[in-house]
Design a protein around this motif. Structure first.
Motif, PDB file in Angstrom:
ATOM      1  N   ARG A 121       0.833  -1.207   0.000  1.00 47.55           N
ATOM      2  CA  ARG A 121       0.000   0.000   0.000  1.00 47.55           C
ATOM      3  C   ARG A 121       0.869   1.258   0.000  1.00 47.55           C
ATOM      4  O   ARG A 121       0.590   2.224  -0.709  1.00 47.55           O
ATOM      5  CB  ARG A 121      -0.898  -0.016   1.244  1.00 47.55           C
ATOM      6  N   LYS A 153       2.356   1.710  -3.464  1.00 48.85           N
ATOM      7  CA  LYS A 153       1.301   2.073  -4.409  1.00 48.85           C
ATOM      8  C   LYS A 153       0.928   3.555  -4.267  1.00 48.85           C
ATOM      9  O   LYS A 153       0.865   4.296  -5.246  1.00 48.85           O
ATOM     10  CB  LYS A 153       0.073   1.187  -4.135  1.00 48.85           C
ATOM     11  N   ARG A 154       0.702   3.981  -3.029  1.00 49.62           N
ATOM     12  CA  ARG A 154       0.317   5.380  -2.792  1.00 49.62           C
ATOM     13  C   ARG A 154       1.436   6.337  -3.191  1.00 49.62           C
ATOM     14  O   ARG A 154       1.186   7.387  -3.766  1.00 49.62           O
ATOM     15  CB  ARG A 154      -0.006   5.600  -1.311  1.00 49.62           C
ATOM     16  N   LYS A 183       1.604   6.683  -6.923  1.00 49.03           N
ATOM     17  CA  LYS A 183       0.427   7.310  -7.519  1.00 49.03           C
ATOM     18  C   LYS A 183       0.278   8.781  -7.137  1.00 49.03           C
ATOM     19  O   LYS A 183      -0.136   9.606  -7.933  1.00 49.03           O
ATOM     20  CB  LYS A 183      -0.824   6.553  -7.037  1.00 49.03           C
ATOM     21  N   SER A 184       0.635   9.081  -5.871  1.00 52.16           N
ATOM     22  CA  SER A 184       0.319  10.423  -5.404  1.00 52.16           C
ATOM     23  C   SER A 184       1.530  11.219  -4.925  1.00 52.16           C
ATOM     24  O   SER A 184       1.409  12.399  -4.617  1.00 52.16           O
ATOM     25  CB  SER A 184      -0.703  10.329  -4.270  1.00 52.16           C
ATOM     26  N   GLU A 234      -0.227   9.367   1.917  1.00 55.24           N
ATOM     27  CA  GLU A 234      -1.638   9.505   2.306  1.00 55.24           C
ATOM     28  C   GLU A 234      -2.563   9.148   1.152  1.00 55.24           C
ATOM     29  O   GLU A 234      -3.690   8.720   1.358  1.00 55.24           O
ATOM     30  CB  GLU A 234      -1.934  10.945   2.783  1.00 55.24           C
ATOM     31  N   GLY A 235      -2.111   9.361  -0.078  1.00 56.66           N
ATOM     32  CA  GLY A 235      -2.913   8.931  -1.230  1.00 56.66           C
ATOM     33  C   GLY A 235      -3.528  10.051  -2.037  1.00 56.66           C
ATOM     34  O   GLY A 235      -3.982   9.830  -3.146  1.00 56.66           O
ATOM     35  N   GLU A 236      -3.538  11.296  -1.496  1.00 56.25           N
ATOM     36  CA  GLU A 236      -4.052  12.440  -2.274  1.00 56.25           C
ATOM     37  C   GLU A 236      -2.894  13.001  -3.086  1.00 56.25           C
ATOM     38  O   GLU A 236      -1.874  13.397  -2.513  1.00 56.25           O
ATOM     39  CB  GLU A 236      -4.576  13.539  -1.327  1.00 56.25           C
TER      40      GLU A 236
END
Ligand SMILES: C[S@@+](CC[C@H](N)C(=O)[O-])C[C@H]1O[C@@H](n2cnc3c(N)ncnc32)[C@H](O)[C@@H]1O
Length: 300
Positions: free
Chosen positions: A241, A244-245, A248-249, A253-255
């Motif tokens: 995770r 991946k985050r 991607k971001s 945190e994922g944002e």
């Protein structure tokens, strides 16, 4: 070498590292040197491989080769070491094959497995002071609960933490066998699965695996050249995770990171939308590969 560790997703990782004979590469998890050896085999005299391992036992797997430098250190210091060697911003690709090696896991003295009755150690770096026994004997109930629920995703983490606190009032918990008997009194679901989660949680905590991974990922962004690749092989969902985050971001945190105008400023281009897994043949030959997930991204 095969006794120490069988490399996982070897051909897939080599393909994604896109090795040029005169390039600069980093293997942050040297272990038995299985991946490193194949990277070196693809380099000419101008190419170089920097490898890291925090476990001094891994040094015995090193061979004489001027194209290689082994750094016995935590990979969280990746950026500092690459600056020291004058290659920050010049690295072509980085490989991270996370977790413990089969040698560490199968060696009773290291205390990583519930299969043996041995001292609760679990340090990858033998010079570190905190051991698994220290955490079990010194942490308060809340610290124990957090560790079990966060890193092991154990559903009755509070009950397990209380059981440990109660058990250690009569005698300190020093062996894997003692920990297994304590867990047996409260475990839920299949025994092996529960013990695996418990031992995983302790290992992640003792080695600060999530903290080290975050620092290494940020460091990788600094030391790679534009277009350079980062290949991450992980063995549990928490690590996967994070990778991946981050890809991607640009954060954990994922944002997605954005600039003043709200435009995305993520520093990575994701190469593998879905993680790659070992094929059936590899999974049959090497059970350890069954949980492996590989993610690849390119620095923008
Ligand atoms: C899965 S093994 C790597 C196996 C290797 N790819 C091979 O083919 O033999 C992971 C290795 O990384 C090391 N390691 C794990 N976390 C580390 C960290 N934060 N810093 C440095 N080494 C680490 C472990 O000691 C172990 O030897």
């Amino acid at each position: 070498m095969s006794e120490y560790h069988v490399p996982v997703l070897l051909s897939e990782s080599l393909e994604h590292l896109a090795i040029k004979p005169d390039g600069i590469y980093v293997d942050v998890t040297f272990g038995g040197g299985g991946h490193s050896r194949e990277i070196i085999n693809r380099l000419d005299d101008k190419g170089h491989l920097f490898a890291f391992d925090q476990d001094e036992d891994a040094v015995k797997n090193l061979w004489e080769d001027q194209r290689m430098t082994l750094i016995v250190s935590n990979f969280r210091h990746l950026s500092r070491w690459m600056k020291y060697y004058g290659v920050s911003g010049k690295v072509d690709s980085i490989l991270a094959d996370l977790g413990v090696s089969s040698y560490q896991f199968d060696n009773p003295e290291r205390g990583f497995s519930y299969r043996f009755d041995e001292p609760l150690d679990m340090r990858m770096n033998q010079k570190q002071s905190l051991t698994a026994a220290d955490a079990l004997n010194d942490y308060d109930v809340q610290q124990l609960q957090n560790m079990f629920s966060e890193y092991g995703e154990i559903t009755n983490a509070r009950t397990l933490a209380q059981q440990i606190i109660q058990a250690r009032t009569s005698s300190p918990i020093n062996t894997t066998g003692q920990l297994v008997s304590i867990a047996e009194q409260v475990l839920r679901g299949p025994k092996m699965q529960y013990l695996s989660k418990l031992f995983q949680a302790l290992r992640i905590e003792i080695n600060d695996e999530m903290g080290a991974l975050k620092e290494m990922l940020r460091g990788a962004e600094e030391v790679l050249k534009p277009g350079g690749r980062l290949v991450v092989i992980s063995y549990h969902s928490l690590e996967d995770r994070l990778a991946k985050r981050f890809f991607k971001s640009g954060n954990f945190e994922g944002e997605p990171d954005t600039d003043f105008f709200g435009k995305k400023t993520v520093g990575w281009k994701v190469i593998t939308k879905n993680p790659l897994e070992a094929n059936t043949e590899e999974q049959k030959l090497n059970p350890r590969s069954r949980s492996a997930k590989m993610r690849v991204a390119k620095k923008q």
